[in-house]
Design a protein around this motif. Sequence first.
Motif, PDB file in Angstrom:
ATOM      1  N   ALA A   1     -26.575  56.892  26.531  1.00  0.00           N
ATOM      2  CA  ALA A   1     -25.408  56.058  26.851  1.00  0.00           C
ATOM      3  C   ALA A   1     -24.079  56.767  26.623  1.00  0.00           C
ATOM      4  N   THR A   2     -24.061  57.834  25.846  1.00  0.00           N
ATOM      5  CA  THR A   2     -22.786  58.463  25.483  1.00  0.00           C
ATOM      6  C   THR A   2     -22.652  59.901  25.977  1.00  0.00           C
ATOM      7  N   THR A   3     -23.534  60.333  26.876  1.00  0.00           N
ATOM      8  CA  THR A   3     -23.463  61.704  27.387  1.00  0.00           C
ATOM      9  C   THR A   3     -23.196  61.712  28.884  1.00  0.00           C
ATOM     10  N   PRO A   4     -22.577  62.789  29.398  1.00  0.00           N
ATOM     11  CA  PRO A   4     -22.241  62.855  30.823  1.00  0.00           C
ATOM     12  C   PRO A   4     -23.343  63.427  31.702  1.00  0.00           C
ATOM     13  N   ILE A   5     -24.463  63.823  31.119  1.00  0.00           N
ATOM     14  CA  ILE A   5     -25.582  64.370  31.894  1.00  0.00           C
ATOM     15  C   ILE A   5     -26.689  63.328  32.003  1.00  0.00           C
ATOM     16  N   CYS A   6     -27.601  63.532  32.930  1.00  0.00           N
ATOM     17  CA  CYS A   6     -28.771  62.659  33.000  1.00  0.00           C
ATOM     18  C   CYS A   6     -30.012  63.503  33.239  1.00  0.00           C
ATOM     19  N   ILE A   7     -31.146  62.998  32.773  1.00  0.00           N
ATOM     20  CA  ILE A   7     -32.422  63.692  32.921  1.00  0.00           C
ATOM     21  C   ILE A   7     -33.159  63.083  34.105  1.00  0.00           C
TER      22      ILE A   7
ATOM     23  N   GLU B   1     -24.780  65.686  37.936  1.00  0.00           N
ATOM     24  CA  GLU B   1     -24.296  64.668  38.873  1.00  0.00           C
ATOM     25  C   GLU B   1     -24.510  63.305  38.236  1.00  0.00           C
ATOM     26  N   SER B   2     -23.725  63.049  37.217  1.00  0.00           N
ATOM     27  CA  SER B   2     -23.917  61.898  36.342  1.00  0.00           C
ATOM     28  C   SER B   2     -22.567  61.461  35.800  1.00  0.00           C
ATOM     29  N   LYS B   3     -22.410  60.186  35.597  1.00  0.00           N
ATOM     30  CA  LYS B   3     -21.130  59.636  35.124  1.00  0.00           C
ATOM     31  C   LYS B   3     -21.266  59.176  33.673  1.00  0.00           C
ATOM     32  N   VAL B   4     -20.359  59.612  32.820  1.00  0.00           N
ATOM     33  CA  VAL B   4     -20.350  59.087  31.463  1.00  0.00           C
ATOM     34  C   VAL B   4     -19.766  57.676  31.516  1.00  0.00           C
TER      35      VAL B   4
ATOM     36  N   ALA C   1     -25.097  48.882  33.045  1.00  0.00           N
ATOM     37  CA  ALA C   1     -26.437  49.431  32.827  1.00  0.00           C
ATOM     38  C   ALA C   1     -26.995  48.880  31.530  1.00  0.00           C
ATOM     39  N   ALA C   2     -28.230  48.400  31.567  1.00  0.00           N
ATOM     40  CA  ALA C   2     -28.870  47.869  30.357  1.00  0.00           C
ATOM     41  C   ALA C   2     -30.260  48.454  30.220  1.00  0.00           C
ATOM     42  N   GLY C   3     -30.591  48.887  29.003  1.00  0.00           N
ATOM     43  CA  GLY C   3     -31.936  49.395  28.768  1.00  0.00           C
ATOM     44  C   GLY C   3     -31.967  50.598  27.863  1.00  0.00           C
ATOM     45  N   GLY C   4     -33.019  51.398  28.045  1.00  0.00           N
ATOM     46  CA  GLY C   4     -33.191  52.615  27.271  1.00  0.00           C
ATOM     47  C   GLY C   4     -32.679  53.823  28.036  1.00  0.00           C
ATOM     48  N   GLY C   5     -33.112  55.005  27.610  1.00  0.00           N
ATOM     49  CA  GLY C   5     -32.575  56.239  28.151  1.00  0.00           C
ATOM     50  C   GLY C   5     -32.798  56.430  29.637  1.00  0.00           C
ATOM     51  N   LYS C   6     -34.012  56.163  30.108  1.00  0.00           N
ATOM     52  CA  LYS C   6     -34.299  56.392  31.525  1.00  0.00           C
ATOM     53  C   LYS C   6     -33.526  55.430  32.411  1.00  0.00           C
ATOM     54  N   ALA C   7     -33.434  54.176  31.989  1.00  0.00           N
ATOM     55  CA  ALA C   7     -32.671  53.195  32.772  1.00  0.00           C
ATOM     56  C   ALA C   7     -31.199  53.596  32.834  1.00  0.00           C
ATOM     57  N   ILE C   8     -30.638  53.933  31.687  1.00  0.00           N
ATOM     58  CA  ILE C   8     -29.216  54.283  31.645  1.00  0.00           C
ATOM     59  C   ILE C   8     -28.943  55.580  32.398  1.00  0.00           C
TER      60      ILE C   8
END
Length: 364
Positions: A123-129, A143-146, A90-97
């Motif tokens: 990039a370092t958290t197990p949750i996603c927005i 439902e997100s992978k660290v 994954a490459a980019g900012g918060g939304k991409a990651i």
Amino acid sequence: MKVTVGPAQYIRESGLLSEIGLYIEKFGKKAVLIGGIISRETVEAPLIESLTKHGMTLEQSLWYGGEASITNVDLLVEKLDTLDYDVIIAAGGGKAIDTVKAVAHRVNKPLVAIPTIAATCAATTPICIIYSDEGEFLEISRESKVPEMVLVDSDVILHAPVRYLIAGIGDTLAKWFETKTSAKKAIPNARNQTAIAIAGQLYQTMLNIGKQAVTSIEEEKMTPELEDMIDAVILISGSVSGYGGDDCRTAGAHAIYSGLTIFPEVHETYHGEIVAFGILAMLCMEGEDEQEIRELIRYYQEVSLPYTLKQMNIARLTEAQWQELGEVSVTIEDMANMPFDVTPEMVVKAVSKADSIGNEMLVK
């Protein structure tokens, strides 16, 4: 008890992209890159060269879709089902990651994150927005992978637009204010007290090096302050959530951020910039001393963070829009982390007061 503190490895070096294959080869021979348009343009050439050097191939390079939405997650999962690959990059900012973290969770593949800006701790958290296709906040998803590994080339961060780092400062400042607030509802224990201590030190670091870090990017000159700021925003900020877990989550500042995303005119303002204003409103909601709010705004002025609605392109709100802002903000999961019940009226009053104080300081 289950705790996910962060990635197994975090590596930050200047010129890291040229050596990236050395770190990724342990995950297999075939990689897929998913990210933003500009981010992929930035990393693709050195990535392919380094992967090739280590006997790997880049099977596909995919745009994440422009929004961290379920629609885009579904489309990417469908596309990946047609490919033969071992690891996702994954490459980019918060939304991409965040989008790719949701994808990696679904397909159950190793994930390596390459943040190309220091704007969030995604990039370092197990949750996603998760957002709607139009950019309105919907939910915090587990439902997100660290990522197994986070690789940061500080030269890439150095040459990114300075506004991204400024937004990262805003988002990271919230760790202190929201952690100490949300933790009031929790029974003290080793984990949440450690998270609070880290957040407090992180806040002092932000105050001490913020201006120098911003100047470093403006002058395109690598400095210890910028390196520390990159680590603070991407790594240390994420560890606060990791150690604190649900006891030390985002609260009123992020809830107000999410509420403000209902207005299309704010979508040109970055996540951390809106969160920074949300901090001011949250402090007003908590009845904090106005002098503290003014001191924080002075810091915002040093690092160019917004502190009025107008600076976020919201010229005025109708009575109905104010009401909608209040009603939406209190439904956001983050608001439940406040140590008291919050009403729509309290949100409107707090946002209005923060904006008023900010406007007073514009003329001084």
